[in-house]
Structures are given as C-alpha cells and as structure tokens.
Write a protein that holds these residues in place. Sequence first.
Motif, short mmCIF file in Angstrom:
data_model
loop_
_atom_site.label_atom_id
_atom_site.label_comp_id
_atom_site.label_asym_id
_atom_site.label_seq_id
_atom_site.Cartn_x
_atom_site.Cartn_y
_atom_site.Cartn_z
N ALA A 152 23.84 14.97 -17.32
CA ALA A 152 25.18 15.43 -16.94
C ALA A 152 25.93 14.28 -16.28
O ALA A 152 25.40 13.63 -15.38
N VAL A 153 27.14 14.02 -16.75
CA VAL A 153 27.95 12.93 -16.22
C VAL A 153 29.31 13.49 -15.84
O VAL A 153 29.94 14.21 -16.62
N ARG A 154 29.78 13.14 -14.63
CA ARG A 154 31.05 13.66 -14.14
C ARG A 154 32.09 12.55 -14.01
O ARG A 154 31.77 11.43 -13.61
N GLY A 155 33.32 12.86 -14.37
CA GLY A 155 34.41 11.94 -14.22
C GLY A 155 35.08 12.09 -12.86
O GLY A 155 34.61 12.85 -11.99
N GLY A 156 36.17 11.38 -12.67
CA GLY A 156 36.90 11.43 -11.41
C GLY A 156 37.82 12.64 -11.31
O GLY A 156 38.01 13.38 -12.28
N TYR A 157 38.40 12.83 -10.11
CA TYR A 157 39.27 13.99 -9.83
C TYR A 157 40.72 13.71 -10.18
O TYR A 157 41.24 12.60 -9.98
N SER A 158 41.37 14.75 -10.68
CA SER A 158 42.83 14.82 -10.73
C SER A 158 43.29 15.95 -9.83
O SER A 158 42.55 16.93 -9.64
N THR A 159 44.49 15.82 -9.29
CA THR A 159 44.98 16.81 -8.29
C THR A 159 46.25 17.47 -8.81
O THR A 159 47.06 16.86 -9.52
N ILE A 160 46.41 18.77 -8.46
CA ILE A 160 47.58 19.52 -8.88
C ILE A 160 47.94 20.57 -7.84
O ILE A 160 47.08 21.10 -7.13
N ASN A 161 49.25 20.87 -7.76
CA ASN A 161 49.73 22.00 -6.97
C ASN A 161 49.73 23.23 -7.86
O ASN A 161 50.42 23.28 -8.88
N VAL A 162 48.94 24.23 -7.48
CA VAL A 162 48.79 25.42 -8.32
C VAL A 162 50.01 26.33 -8.14
O VAL A 162 50.43 26.62 -7.02
N ARG A 163 50.56 26.77 -9.23
CA ARG A 163 51.72 27.67 -9.19
C ARG A 163 51.33 29.04 -8.62
O ARG A 163 50.25 29.52 -8.90
#
Length: 499
Positions: free
Chosen positions: A488-499
Amino acid sequence: MGRRLLAVVGAAGLAFGLIPAPPAVSTGASLTAVANSAWQTDASVLGLAIAKGKAYVGGRFTKVRPPGAAAGTNQTTRTYLAAFNQTTGALDAGFSHTLNGFVWAIVASADGSRVYVGGDFTRVDGQVRNRIAAFDTATGALVSTIKPSVSYRVKALAIGGTSLYFGGSFGLVNNIARNRAAAISTVNGSLLPWNPNADADVYAIDAADDNSKVYLGGTFAKIGGANRWAVASVNNSTGALLPFAAASAVPLPTSGCTSRVKDIETSGSRVYFANAGDGGGCFDGTWAADVATGNLVWKNTCLGATEALTVVNGWLFKGSHAHSCPGAFSDGTGAHFLLLQNPANGSLGPWFPNTNAGSPTLVGPLVSATGGSDLWVGGDFTKVNGVGQQGLTRFTNLGNGAAPLGPVLPTLSSTTVGQVKATVQTSLDNDDITLTYRLLRGATNTIVATTTANSTFWSRPTITLTDPNAPSGTTQMYRIEAYDGHNAVRGGYSTINVR
C-alpha cells in the motif's frame, strides 16, 4: 505477492502503509517484477539451463562477480561457463571448468542429471571437445562419452527422448556431412541418422514435449532441398520435413525485410516462436502453433527483435527490445526488454520489469530459462530495473513484488453539500495491472471511498472517488492510497473547503 503486513517507509508526501487491508482485484503475474539477488558476468550471457538446484550459464564472459559489485571488482575467473545456486543466485564454487571458446547454448537432460553445452570451443580443461560437451550435475565432471567432433559453431541445443538435437553453422559431424543440424545419442554419443540438411544457419531448435517432432529456426531458405524460410517442423528420427501451416506467420524475405526465428519454446500442446527482423517494420514478434495440427494459434506483431521465450507457471515470458506493440503501446515509450504474454492469445500481461542493452549486440536479454517457478535471464545488459546488474538476473514468486508508484495529489471539488469528489490519475505497478484505490480523509486516514481500476505504462486513466459524508462547512484534507494486494502506497494531501 507474499506477505500483506507492510513496513513503514517515511517520505515527504509518500508513505507505505501498515494496513492489512482487503486484497486488490489483481491480474498479477506469476513472478514478481523485483529482480532477486544473482551474481554477475563481465560479458554477455548466451546460454542458460537449470538443473538440480543450479543455474548453468554460458557466454562470452571470463569473470563473474557478486551482486552489487562494480565492473572489474571482486572478480572470480570463470571462462565462458559457470554455475550458480538456483535459490540464492550465488556462485557454485565447485563447478569450475576452462573452455577455449564461447558457449552459445546449454540444455539440461529431462532428469537433470546432465547439462549439455554447445559453442565455439574445442577444448574443455585441456581435453578435446569439439563444440559440444556434457557435464554430470551431481559431480560437475566432464562426461567422457559425449564428444562428437563438430566442424564449426553450435548455437542451439534441445533434448528429445534419448536424442540431443543441435543446430548452428557447421557442415560436418564426425567428418560426416550434417549441414547445420544434427543429432547424437545421449546414451553413447553416437551420431544419429537425423539430418534436416539446412542450407543456412540454424539459430534455434526444440523438440515437442511428446518428442513427436522437432522444430528448427534460423536464416535458412531450404530444408532437405525443399523451400522452408526461417522455420520448419521435421521428423524426430529422420529430419524429414513435416507439414507446418503455421510457418506462414514468418514473412518471406524482401529487399527491405528479413525476419528470422531466434528462439523456440515448446510447452504441452503449443509451440512458441520468437522472431527478429531487419528493416523498419519488419516482423519482430512472437507466434504460437498447435503441435498436433501445425496450425497457427496466434501472432503478435510487436516491433523490436524478440530473442528469448520461456513458459513459467502458465505465462509466456519474453526477452526483446519491444518499442511498439499494436493494441498496447506505440513508439515513444522507450524499449521494453522484458514482457509477459498470455500464451492463449499472445496479449501482453501484467509484468513490466526492464533492463538496458549493452555491447556487443546492444539487444539486452538474449536467453532465458526456468527451474519450474523462477525465471533466469541472460544477455548483454548492464542494468536491471535501473540498478547495476550485468549479464545475468533472476525473478521468482517470492516476496511482496513491486510496489505501486506513489499516487499524485488528488484534484478536489465540492459542488454538493456534504460531498467531496477526488480525481486522480491511476498509478503504475510493475507486476499488477489492477489496483485498489482508496480515498483517505484527514490525519486519521479514514477510508471514505474505494474503487479498482486498470492501468499500464501506456494507459493511465483518471478515476474519481467520492466522499458522500464530508463534514459540511469544514476544511478537510484528502489523500489517495494505491494498493496491489500486498503493498500500500499513499500520496500527499490536498485540502478543500467542504460545501
């Protein structure tokens, strides 16, 4: 492939999970794409055979060295022939012979008690052996009864029953006319009546598993005086031509294209052929025929000469320098020296390790062999999977296999209240096509969505995963995890404001 519990490897934006998650839907190959430890040679490997727990290796080399050792360092003399432990890849110190010419071919007896060697040599440890010799695998000793006098190079060997079939560039065996193909008894070394009489070099030879017939490949245009370009099926005792409709798979030579058969692999009811062509667009591919009927089963038209074929665990592994395969990848992705084919239809399978190509042929893999559940590859390469490894490598079904490429940052959107969509390009895995993708939310890496998708180096579609229960009015971060059933390999985070 193998264990499912994974060690953590920290990296900026990339991590290997410790998650014993459910398996991916996998079309993984029977061997991992991770090369196992093996000794190296200082020049090309041209012949390979596996017998009684050892890999017998022949070629142009005069020195061998441990894995990881740089060229010219920590060398042990082995003049054109060596043996290595099948399980560890280490040099067999007890098998040491001096030959005075290149080894071009090696084959093992069906019971593994002997290996037969063919090439350019005329002496083995000072004893006369004109281009064919045999060794006892239990003792490593030269077999006294196998010593035909072959007038020139032996390039191909095959065993069928109590016959040793061989092909090459010679015209005489024991001063009797045998043009480029002959056979001797494995019992007493006597010359047999088998005489296909090829008018040009024989590069490849193999007997059907039931020894009902023998196949020849090379640059010949006639067998026994009859027209047969580059490939033939012949009687196992006389060498007389047999009907072989599948031979039409090889195009007749023209001023712009000459395609010849370089390797033959028989397996049960099928026989597989490797072709190499001169000239742009000339047939370089592989093809399969039915042993019983001689009819063509399939033909694959990848471009980039094919040099070696070996069936392992129900898959057809090939060494080539394929740079274009219709229906898969086109020019522009580089040379792919190791590939896998489905023996039922010739389509490419989920196995993408790679080598480079070195001197003198600049071809890469030239020969391969199996001991049943492994694959040994020899050639003129100096790297395997980007790491220094000259002349020889091996692959097994042990270990976890290749890990997926770390996923890129997902592109996030939130157009519906309490919902986040994450879009990302699929990853790559050198021994799995189908991967499981998970959308992870927050520092706790809560799994909020899962899907599976196929990807290859020539086709990497995008996928979208949806978090249907994102906390409305909050800022959330998401990452993608790619999982092949073992890694299992994980990438980096992206951030968002949830509506």
